[in-house]
Design a protein around this motif. Structure first.
Motif, PDB file in Angstrom:
ATOM      1  N   LYS A   1      38.459  29.005  26.420  1.00 57.50           N
ATOM      2  CA  LYS A   1      38.719  28.559  27.790  1.00 57.50           C
ATOM      3  C   LYS A   1      40.188  28.722  28.161  1.00 57.50           C
ATOM      4  CE  LYS A   1      34.927  25.214  28.257  1.00 57.50           C
ATOM      5  NZ  LYS A   1      34.595  23.790  28.520  1.00 57.50           N
ATOM      6  N   TYR A   2      41.072  28.185  27.323  1.00 54.62           N
ATOM      7  CA  TYR A   2      42.499  28.273  27.627  1.00 54.62           C
ATOM      8  C   TYR A   2      42.979  29.720  27.572  1.00 54.62           C
ATOM      9  CZ  TYR A   2      43.017  23.179  27.401  1.00 54.62           C
ATOM     10  OH  TYR A   2      42.917  21.838  27.650  1.00 54.62           O
ATOM     11  N   GLY A   3      42.490  30.456  26.595  1.00 50.18           N
ATOM     12  CA  GLY A   3      42.921  31.846  26.442  1.00 50.18           C
ATOM     13  C   GLY A   3      42.478  32.715  27.603  1.00 50.18           C
ATOM     14  N   LEU A   4      41.213  32.571  28.021  1.00 49.90           N
ATOM     15  CA  LEU A   4      40.705  33.396  29.115  1.00 49.90           C
ATOM     16  C   LEU A   4      41.369  33.020  30.443  1.00 49.90           C
ATOM     17  CD1 LEU A   4      38.716  35.699  29.388  1.00 49.90           C
ATOM     18  CD2 LEU A   4      36.929  34.063  29.964  1.00 49.90           C
ATOM     19  N   THR A   5      41.652  31.727  30.636  1.00 52.75           N
ATOM     20  CA  THR A   5      42.335  31.292  31.855  1.00 52.75           C
ATOM     21  C   THR A   5      43.762  31.836  31.902  1.00 52.75           C
ATOM     22  OG1 THR A   5      41.007  29.274  31.939  1.00 52.75           O
ATOM     23  CG2 THR A   5      43.045  29.308  33.209  1.00 52.75           C
ATOM     24  N   ALA A   6      44.495  31.699  30.791  1.00 48.09           N
ATOM     25  CA  ALA A   6      45.875  32.208  30.747  1.00 48.09           C
ATOM     26  C   ALA A   6      45.898  33.720  30.928  1.00 48.09           C
ATOM     27  CB  ALA A   6      46.527  31.816  29.428  1.00 48.09           C
ATOM     28  N   LEU A   7      44.957  34.413  30.290  1.00 51.87           N
ATOM     29  CA  LEU A   7      44.891  35.865  30.435  1.00 51.87           C
ATOM     30  C   LEU A   7      44.586  36.253  31.877  1.00 51.87           C
ATOM     31  CD1 LEU A   7      44.872  38.693  29.195  1.00 51.87           C
ATOM     32  CD2 LEU A   7      42.453  38.357  28.629  1.00 51.87           C
ATOM     33  N   GLY A   8      43.692  35.507  32.528  1.00 49.72           N
ATOM     34  CA  GLY A   8      43.358  35.806  33.916  1.00 49.72           C
ATOM     35  C   GLY A   8      44.558  35.667  34.830  1.00 49.72           C
ATOM     36  N   ILE A   9      45.330  34.596  34.666  1.00 48.30           N
ATOM     37  CA  ILE A   9      46.522  34.395  35.505  1.00 48.30           C
ATOM     38  C   ILE A   9      47.551  35.484  35.235  1.00 48.30           C
ATOM     39  CG2 ILE A   9      48.452  32.839  35.965  1.00 48.30           C
ATOM     40  CD1 ILE A   9      46.538  30.508  35.359  1.00 48.30           C
ATOM     41  N   ALA A  10      47.751  35.839  33.955  1.00 50.59           N
ATOM     42  CA  ALA A  10      48.694  36.905  33.622  1.00 50.59           C
ATOM     43  C   ALA A  10      48.248  38.240  34.213  1.00 50.59           C
ATOM     44  CB  ALA A  10      48.835  37.018  32.102  1.00 50.59           C
ATOM     45  N   LEU A  11      46.938  38.491  34.205  1.00 53.99           N
ATOM     46  CA  LEU A  11      46.427  39.753  34.754  1.00 53.99           C
ATOM     47  C   LEU A  11      46.596  39.826  36.265  1.00 53.99           C
ATOM     48  CD1 LEU A  11      43.221  40.324  32.606  1.00 53.99           C
ATOM     49  CD2 LEU A  11      45.192  41.848  32.774  1.00 53.99           C
ATOM     50  N   VAL A  12      46.528  38.692  36.947  1.00 53.30           N
ATOM     51  CA  VAL A  12      46.767  38.701  38.392  1.00 53.30           C
ATOM     52  C   VAL A  12      48.156  39.261  38.685  1.00 53.30           C
ATOM     53  CG1 VAL A  12      47.147  37.221  40.401  1.00 53.30           C
ATOM     54  CG2 VAL A  12      45.151  36.866  38.963  1.00 53.30           C
ATOM     55  N   VAL A  13      49.154  38.768  37.944  1.00 51.83           N
ATOM     56  CA  VAL A  13      50.526  39.260  38.135  1.00 51.83           C
ATOM     57  C   VAL A  13      50.640  40.705  37.671  1.00 51.83           C
ATOM     58  CG1 VAL A  13      52.958  38.888  37.547  1.00 51.83           C
ATOM     59  CG2 VAL A  13      51.442  36.927  37.886  1.00 51.83           C
ATOM     60  N   GLY A  14      50.033  41.018  36.523  1.00 55.09           N
ATOM     61  CA  GLY A  14      50.109  42.376  35.988  1.00 55.09           C
ATOM     62  C   GLY A  14      49.464  43.403  36.912  1.00 55.09           C
ATOM     63  N   VAL A  15      48.333  43.056  37.498  1.00 54.53           N
ATOM     64  CA  VAL A  15      47.670  43.966  38.439  1.00 54.53           C
ATOM     65  C   VAL A  15      48.539  44.178  39.670  1.00 54.53           C
ATOM     66  CG1 VAL A  15      45.731  44.104  40.067  1.00 54.53           C
ATOM     67  CG2 VAL A  15      45.301  43.582  37.657  1.00 54.53           C
TER      68      VAL A  15
ATOM     69  N   TRP B   1      28.551  39.020  43.216  1.00 54.60           N
ATOM     70  CA  TRP B   1      28.907  37.630  43.504  1.00 54.60           C
ATOM     71  C   TRP B   1      30.321  37.593  44.083  1.00 54.60           C
ATOM     72  CZ3 TRP B   1      24.295  36.322  43.379  1.00 54.60           C
ATOM     73  CH2 TRP B   1      23.452  36.426  42.272  1.00 54.60           C
ATOM     74  N   THR B   2      30.655  36.530  44.776  1.00 52.79           N
ATOM     75  CA  THR B   2      31.972  36.441  45.409  1.00 52.79           C
ATOM     76  C   THR B   2      33.099  36.578  44.392  1.00 52.79           C
ATOM     77  OG1 THR B   2      31.840  34.020  45.266  1.00 52.79           O
ATOM     78  CG2 THR B   2      31.184  35.045  47.355  1.00 52.79           C
ATOM     79  N   HIS B   3      32.881  36.129  43.156  1.00 52.35           N
ATOM     80  CA  HIS B   3      33.953  36.251  42.164  1.00 52.35           C
ATOM     81  C   HIS B   3      34.101  37.682  41.648  1.00 52.35           C
ATOM     82  CE1 HIS B   3      30.320  34.817  39.906  1.00 52.35           C
ATOM     83  NE2 HIS B   3      30.655  35.800  39.096  1.00 52.35           N
ATOM     84  N   HIS B   4      33.181  38.567  42.001  1.00 51.70           N
ATOM     85  CA  HIS B   4      33.365  39.980  41.668  1.00 51.70           C
ATOM     86  C   HIS B   4      34.360  40.657  42.614  1.00 51.70           C
ATOM     87  CE1 HIS B   4      29.058  40.107  39.745  1.00 51.70           C
ATOM     88  NE2 HIS B   4      29.942  39.482  38.995  1.00 51.70           N
ATOM     89  N   TRP B   5      34.658  40.043  43.744  1.00 48.00           N
ATOM     90  CA  TRP B   5      35.503  40.662  44.768  1.00 48.00           C
ATOM     91  C   TRP B   5      36.994  40.512  44.456  1.00 48.00           C
ATOM     92  CZ3 TRP B   5      34.345  42.992  49.660  1.00 48.00           C
ATOM     93  CH2 TRP B   5      32.974  43.243  49.856  1.00 48.00           C
ATOM     94  N   VAL B   6      37.355  40.717  43.209  1.00 52.29           N
ATOM     95  CA  VAL B   6      38.764  40.599  42.812  1.00 52.29           C
ATOM     96  C   VAL B   6      39.604  41.786  43.296  1.00 52.29           C
ATOM     97  CG1 VAL B   6      38.431  39.072  40.830  1.00 52.29           C
ATOM     98  CG2 VAL B   6      38.137  41.547  40.553  1.00 52.29           C
ATOM     99  N   TYR B   7      38.972  42.781  43.928  1.00 55.85           N
ATOM    100  CA  TYR B   7      39.770  43.866  44.516  1.00 55.85           C
ATOM    101  C   TYR B   7      40.562  43.364  45.727  1.00 55.85           C
ATOM    102  CZ  TYR B   7      37.685  47.195  41.378  1.00 55.85           C
ATOM    103  OH  TYR B   7      37.318  47.867  40.231  1.00 55.85           O
ATOM    104  N   THR B   8      40.365  42.104  46.105  1.00 56.50           N
ATOM    105  CA  THR B   8      41.240  41.485  47.093  1.00 56.50           C
ATOM    106  C   THR B   8      42.653  41.299  46.545  1.00 56.50           C
ATOM    107  OG1 THR B   8      40.351  39.343  46.366  1.00 56.50           O
ATOM    108  CG2 THR B   8      39.431  40.296  48.369  1.00 56.50           C
ATOM    109  N   VAL B   9      42.819  41.288  45.223  1.00 56.95           N
ATOM    110  CA  VAL B   9      44.165  41.160  44.635  1.00 56.95           C
ATOM    111  C   VAL B   9      44.999  42.412  44.913  1.00 56.95           C
ATOM    112  CG1 VAL B   9      45.479  40.829  42.498  1.00 56.95           C
ATOM    113  CG2 VAL B   9      43.379  39.512  42.889  1.00 56.95           C
ATOM    114  N   PRO B  10      44.525  43.628  44.556  1.00 54.67           N
ATOM    115  CA  PRO B  10      45.300  44.811  44.949  1.00 54.67           C
ATOM    116  C   PRO B  10      45.448  44.958  46.448  1.00 54.67           C
ATOM    117  CG  PRO B  10      43.495  45.430  43.477  1.00 54.67           C
ATOM    118  CD  PRO B  10      43.380  43.962  43.726  1.00 54.67           C
ATOM    119  N   ALA B  11      44.474  44.432  47.218  1.00 54.01           N
ATOM    120  CA  ALA B  11      44.565  44.552  48.676  1.00 54.01           C
ATOM    121  C   ALA B  11      45.782  43.830  49.222  1.00 54.01           C
ATOM    122  CB  ALA B  11      43.290  44.012  49.323  1.00 54.01           C
ATOM    123  N   LEU B  12      46.235  42.767  48.549  1.00 56.54           N
ATOM    124  CA  LEU B  12      47.435  42.069  49.005  1.00 56.54           C
ATOM    125  C   LEU B  12      48.665  42.961  48.954  1.00 56.54           C
ATOM    126  CD1 LEU B  12      47.159  38.457  47.518  1.00 56.54           C
ATOM    127  CD2 LEU B  12      46.658  39.221  49.831  1.00 56.54           C
TER     128      LEU B  12
END
Length: 460
Positions: free
Chosen positions: A104-118, A319-330
């Motif tokens: 849980k902690y690892g996947l959450t931390a990785l997800g936040i880091a990937l948001v910045v990395g992307v 599903w709505t959580h699949h729409w993470v291409y909104t991150v590059p759209a920013l």
């Protein structure tokens, strides 16, 4: 001597501004992360159960201990089906011995880091140079904002791997075309979940044929590895229909795909499949064509986003959580060389306001069926979830409710139509002078050139 002092002062001043921007970026990102932690701590029930993470871990354990049951057994709590490929289960099996809290902690931390990395990688695709420090500062600021997009929030609260798949695609496309391993990331992402497979024809038709072949070969290799390690589960998934299982309720609000839209607009009628097939064929072909043309015209970031959104639209389940291409759209909020869309500051600001309004999430008290209620605990949610849903309500929506309950789909289609319309305009109406010539002369690898463009961006 005076000019030398002036240059030194100017350099020092620029460095101070860059340092200040990076500090501001860190502060904003830390504030966003802290806000997310406070929200999770306040309502751990809906936000820290991470049900999909437990499915991944339990499925990984079952791959070897209960061979052949990957698609017949239930996993996690509450018991859920495992819907990914056997190849993905191999990755989950490697980490299965770890404690669930580590997952849980690892996947959450990785997800936040990937948001910045992307965001950082997409800024590179948009030709924001790394050496100035501006790209890093911008990535931190964008990451702070992207953390509050509903697809990101839901990915984190469900413990999903959508950001990992997005990272594989974006980092792969960021590679120079001459790299022999370009395409491997897309192939691996498609081997885990089929939706990224749309980037194979995107690469092929935009002129990166070697990368497309590498991606296709890598995808085939993941299927082969699955059959070698888990033959019965692979046979069930790829041959006997588990890939296209029909027991998933696809008409629900959170399925923001053309198939979900077709089911809702026909009120669950028998014509839904025919409508979906027609829409997927037309919009899929149009979206892929627009993405390829945008890439060939020099706007690789826009091509990436349009291709990813097209894949979400044509997939039966998004599903709505699949729409993470909104991150590059920013990242489209930043000026881009060879931009074919959102070239003026006014249009970019308008796009940013619309993106935040439609896709942001914030603490709300919403019923499971939609609508505000003070008796419900606080949770994360966006504008979409205010629409009445669940329990079959989606099949009885009126015209206004269909519009409000399908706006992810409608926004994706509208984006393809708008960009396609801009691309269809004569070049003399879309740009001026050297920018027009630059768009005509572009080839797929041009955006990776180390030499910055000497032309000024258009303001049209």
């Amino acid at each position: 001597m005076i000019s030398r002092a002036r240059r030194r002062f100017s350099t020092a001043d620029v460095r101070a501004v860059r340092t200040f921007a990076i500090v501001v970026g860190f502060v904003l990102l830390a504030g966003s992360v802290a806000g997310y932690i406070v929200m999770v701590h306040a309502v751990p029930g809906p936000l820290w159960t991470l049900p999909d993470t437990t499915v991944y871990r339990d499925a990984g354990q079952a791959l070897h201990s209960r061979p052949g049951e990957l698609y017949t057994a239930k996993f996690g709590s509450p018991p859920l089906d495992y819907l990914y490929s056997p190849f993905a289960a191999l990755g989950f099996a490697a980490a299965a011995p770890l404690a669930l809290d580590v997952w849980k902690y690892g996947l959450t931390a990785l997800g936040i880091a990937l948001v910045v990395g992307v965001c950082y990688a997409c800024l590179g695709i948009a030709r924001v140079r790394a050496g100035t420090g501006g790209r890093f500062a911008a990535a931190l600021m964008l990451g702070a904002a992207a953390l509050w997009l509903e697809p990101v929030q839901r990915t984190l609260s469900f413990g999903q791997i959508n950001l990992i798949l997005l990272g594989l695609v974006v980092f792969d496309l960021r590679l120079a075309d001459r790299r022999p391993w370009k395409g491997i990331g897309i192939g691996l992402a498609a081997g885990i979940k089929l939706t990224p497979l749309i980037f194979v024809p995107y690469l092929f038709f935009s002129g990166r044929r070697r990368a497309a072949l590498v991606a296709a070969f890598t995808f085939a290799a993941t299927v082969g590895v699955g059959f070698a390690v888990a033959p019965s589960d692979s046979s069930a998934y790829w041959i006997h229909g588990e890939l296209f299982r029909s027991d998933v309720i696809t008409s629900v609000l959170v399925n923001q795909s053309l198939f979900g839209f077709a089911q809702r607009i026909t009120h669950g009628g028998s014509s839904a499949h025919l409508l979906y097939d027609a829409l997927a064929l037309v919009i899929g072909a149009a979206g892929l064509a627009v993405a390829v043309i945008a890439s060939r015209r020099g706007d690789e970031l826009l091509g990436l986003i349009v291709c990813g959104v097209t894949g979400l639209l044509v997939s039966p389940v998004s599903w709505t959580h699949h729409w993470v291409y909104t991150v590059p759209a920013l990242v489209l909020l930043f000026p881009r060389r060879q931009a074919v869309w959102l070239r003026s500051a006014r249009s970019r600001i308008g796009f940013g306001v619309a993106a935040v309004a439609l896709f942001a999430a914030w603490p709300v008290r919403l019923r499971m069926s939609g609508g505000w209620s003070s008796s419900v605990p606080w949770s994360d949610g966006g504008l979409l979830r205010f629409q009445a849903h669940n329990g079959g309500a989606e099949l009885h929506w009126n015209a206004a409710e269909l519009f409000l309950g399908d706006y992810y789909v409608l926004a994706g289609v509208l984006m393809i139509v708008c960009i396609g319309s801009v691309l269809a305009l004569p070049l003399t109406r879309r740009g001026r002078g050297a920018d027009v010539a630059e768009a005509v002369e572009y080839h797929p690898a041009a955006w990776q050139s180390a030499q910055p463009s000497t032309t000024s961006p258009t303001t049209g």
